[in-house]
Design an enzyme around this catalytic site. Structure first.
Site, PDB file in Angstrom:
ATOM      1  N   HIS A 151       1.397  10.038  -2.213  1.00  0.00           N
ATOM      2  CA  HIS A 151       2.005   8.690  -2.247  1.00  0.00           C
ATOM      3  C   HIS A 151       1.088   7.589  -2.795  1.00  0.00           C
ATOM      4  O   HIS A 151       1.577   6.675  -3.456  1.00  0.00           O
ATOM      5  CB  HIS A 151       2.641   8.315  -0.898  1.00  0.00           C
ATOM      6  CG  HIS A 151       1.690   7.860   0.149  1.00  0.00           C
ATOM      7  ND1 HIS A 151       1.078   8.716   1.023  1.00  0.00           N
ATOM      8  CD2 HIS A 151       1.242   6.621   0.468  1.00  0.00           C
ATOM      9  CE1 HIS A 151       0.313   8.030   1.845  1.00  0.00           C
ATOM     10  NE2 HIS A 151       0.394   6.754   1.531  1.00  0.00           N
ATOM     11  N   LYS A 208       5.579   5.815  -1.123  1.00  0.00           N
ATOM     12  CA  LYS A 208       6.351   6.696  -0.233  1.00  0.00           C
ATOM     13  C   LYS A 208       7.812   6.776  -0.658  1.00  0.00           C
ATOM     14  O   LYS A 208       8.558   7.629  -0.188  1.00  0.00           O
ATOM     15  CB  LYS A 208       6.237   6.209   1.212  1.00  0.00           C
ATOM     16  CG  LYS A 208       4.897   6.593   1.833  1.00  0.00           C
ATOM     17  CD  LYS A 208       4.868   6.286   3.291  1.00  0.00           C
ATOM     18  CE  LYS A 208       3.551   6.751   3.918  1.00  0.00           C
ATOM     19  NZ  LYS A 208       3.410   6.253   5.282  1.00  0.00           N
ATOM     20  N   HIS A 222      -6.051   3.411  -0.806  1.00  0.00           N
ATOM     21  CA  HIS A 222      -5.924   2.962   0.590  1.00  0.00           C
ATOM     22  C   HIS A 222      -6.134   4.076   1.616  1.00  0.00           C
ATOM     23  O   HIS A 222      -6.271   3.799   2.802  1.00  0.00           O
ATOM     24  CB  HIS A 222      -4.605   2.209   0.827  1.00  0.00           C
ATOM     25  CG  HIS A 222      -3.375   3.053   0.954  1.00  0.00           C
ATOM     26  ND1 HIS A 222      -2.638   3.460  -0.131  1.00  0.00           N
ATOM     27  CD2 HIS A 222      -2.727   3.552   2.031  1.00  0.00           C
ATOM     28  CE1 HIS A 222      -1.602   4.164   0.273  1.00  0.00           C
ATOM     29  NE2 HIS A 222      -1.627   4.247   1.591  1.00  0.00           N
ATOM     30  N   HIS A 223      -6.173   5.351   1.169  1.00  0.00           N
ATOM     31  CA  HIS A 223      -6.476   6.430   2.124  1.00  0.00           C
ATOM     32  C   HIS A 223      -7.855   7.040   1.903  1.00  0.00           C
ATOM     33  O   HIS A 223      -8.170   8.088   2.459  1.00  0.00           O
ATOM     34  CB  HIS A 223      -5.407   7.529   2.052  1.00  0.00           C
ATOM     35  CG  HIS A 223      -4.150   7.155   2.789  1.00  0.00           C
ATOM     36  ND1 HIS A 223      -4.120   6.990   4.158  1.00  0.00           N
ATOM     37  CD2 HIS A 223      -2.899   6.894   2.335  1.00  0.00           C
ATOM     38  CE1 HIS A 223      -2.889   6.645   4.517  1.00  0.00           C
ATOM     39  NE2 HIS A 223      -2.126   6.572   3.431  1.00  0.00           N
ATOM     40  N   HIS A 241       0.803  -1.234   0.000  1.00  0.00           N
ATOM     41  CA  HIS A 241       0.000   0.000   0.000  1.00  0.00           C
ATOM     42  C   HIS A 241       0.838   1.287   0.000  1.00  0.00           C
ATOM     43  O   HIS A 241       0.510   2.256  -0.659  1.00  0.00           O
ATOM     44  CB  HIS A 241      -0.972   0.020   1.183  1.00  0.00           C
ATOM     45  CG  HIS A 241      -0.328   0.205   2.524  1.00  0.00           C
ATOM     46  ND1 HIS A 241       0.250  -0.830   3.207  1.00  0.00           N
ATOM     47  CD2 HIS A 241      -0.148   1.315   3.300  1.00  0.00           C
ATOM     48  CE1 HIS A 241       0.743  -0.376   4.346  1.00  0.00           C
ATOM     49  NE2 HIS A 241       0.512   0.929   4.430  1.00  0.00           N
ATOM     50  N   ASP A 242       1.942   1.300   0.739  1.00  0.00           N
ATOM     51  CA  ASP A 242       2.713   2.542   0.886  1.00  0.00           C
ATOM     52  C   ASP A 242       3.941   2.611  -0.011  1.00  0.00           C
ATOM     53  O   ASP A 242       4.841   3.412   0.223  1.00  0.00           O
ATOM     54  CB  ASP A 242       3.164   2.690   2.347  1.00  0.00           C
ATOM     55  CG  ASP A 242       2.139   3.466   3.160  1.00  0.00           C
ATOM     56  OD1 ASP A 242       1.287   4.142   2.548  1.00  0.00           O
ATOM     57  OD2 ASP A 242       2.195   3.383   4.411  1.00  0.00           O
TER      58      ASP A 242
HETATM   59 FE   LIG Z   1      -0.380   5.268   3.045  1.00  0.00          FE
HETATM   60 FE   LIG Z   2       0.827   2.611   5.872  1.00  0.00          FE
END
Ligand SMILES: [Fe+2]
Ligand SMILES: [Fe+2]
Length: 363
Positions: A238, A213, A263-264, A209-210
């Site tokens: 991100h 970043k 995801h956010h 998911h991240d």
């Molecule tokens: Fe995230």
């Molecule tokens: Fe996360």
């Protein structure tokens, strides 16, 4: 080795003539004067070919043919019949006899028919052996292929785990955030009865998911204090960066990439980047949000210490229908604190294993 023939006839002179004739052709011959004797010989002598009269007392040749094929399905059978029994001859061919000879017979004709019946049998056996070999080969190859695929699958999962563990190390140092949210998400997915395909996508999406970043600078990502509004806008990129990175990877399914992008997002539409709401957000992402919140609240952050499961649970319930899909929160409440702790411990063990392959990170 000579081929073996069993000659069955209730008339001794016919047995004698056939035995002499066929032994002279280098076949190994035995005789039987009735069907019962013949059945005993089938077991013991194991002939390649059976020549049997049709008209015999007690058990006739047709019954013997049927029983013989039960005992040895591959045996060749030539029946001896009188001219007026021709209709019976046709029916015995249908029942699996190779050929028939009519009485009185021509000796050369007998030899030829026997030879041809044995030839047909050898060909059938060779064909069957070839098919069996092919089948065994296909089975073996299929198994090899299955093993190769599962090997690739293991390596692939490990590669993804290593990638996110390395990325996590930048932000969370010795934490296993992505591995944990993957495992929390899978527990929720299971409680919600997701099918195998969605579970696979959920696991990979949560793990990755991240990934975006990687495109966020250290000054923003690792900043101890609160972010300025510009920094915050930068940080919010991100999910889209992650989506862009993963869109170029063929082996990842669309659902996986969509989880990364969404995801956010929040259930009430107040999330980012798309301000999606409700069921417009993929179910896997709605599941992920709850898993992510659980992990965020129960893990140490530079600016605050970890809280307990009870606090996390209260916070998740408080945001039911706002940030979180109510049905996912219901599923969350069916899983007990002990189970969450167990999942957390397992994810930490996975991190240790993965960490061993990444010694540069000094786990
Ligand atoms: Fe995230
Ligand atoms: Fe996360």
């Amino acid at each position: 080795m000579n081929q073996k023939i069993l000659i069955v006839d209730d008339e001794a002179p016919i047995r004698g003539v056939l035995e002499e004739l066929l032994s002279g052709e280098n076949y190994e011959c035995r005789t039987a004067s009735n069907a019962y004797e013949a059945l005993d010989q089938l077991q013991e002598f194991k002939p390649d070919l059976l020549i049997s009269d049709i008209r015999m007392p007690v058990m006739d040749g047709v019954q013997l043919l049927n029983k013989a094929r039960e005992v040895s399905p591959d045996i060749a059978v030539v029946m001896i019949t009188a001219v007026m029994e021709i209709d019976i001859a046709v029916s015995i061919l249908k029942q699996g006899a190779s050929d028939y000879i009519t009485k009185p017979f021509n000796l050369q004709d007998v030899v030829e028919r026997v030879r041809s019946a044995l030839q047909k049998r050898s060909e059938a056996l060779a064909k069957k052996r070839y098919q069996d070999e092919l089948e065994a080969q296909v089975k073996q190859r299929t198994e090899q292929l299955r093993l190769a695929f599962s090997e690739i699958e293991i390596h692939r999962n490990f590669t993804l785990e290593a990638l996110v563990t390395a990325l996590d190390a930048r932000e969370h140092e010795t934490q296993a955030h992505s591995l944990r949210v993957r495992d929390y998400s899978l527990a929720l997915g299971q409680a919600l009865g997701l099918d195998e395909e969605s579970m696979d996508a959920l696991g990979e999406g949560a793990l990755l998911h991240d990934v975006g970043k990687i495109g966020i600078s250290d000054t923003i990502l690792l900043k101890k204090g609160p972010l300025t509004s510009d920094e915050w806008l930068e940080m919010q990129k991100h999910p889209e960066i992650g989506h862009q990175i993963l869109s170029g990877i063929n082996f990842l399914k669309r659902t996986v990439i969509n989880i990364v992008l969404t995801h956010h997002e929040k259930f009430d539409g107040s999330g980012y980047p798309g301000k999606m709401g409700g069921v417009n957000i993929p179910l896997e992402s709605r599941i992920f949000s709850v898993a992510d919140a659980l992990d965020a609240i129960t893990s140490d952050r530079p600016y605050r210490a970890a809280k307990g499961y009870r606090d996390a649970s209260q916070e998740i319930v408080r945001c039911q229908g706002k940030h979180f899909d109510p049905q996912v929160v219901e599923a969350f409440l069916t899983i007990q604190e002990d189970q969450w702790k167990e999942i957390r411990a397992k994810a930490d063990r996975t991190k240790t294993e993965v960490g061993r392959s990444l010694p540069i990170l000094n786990f």
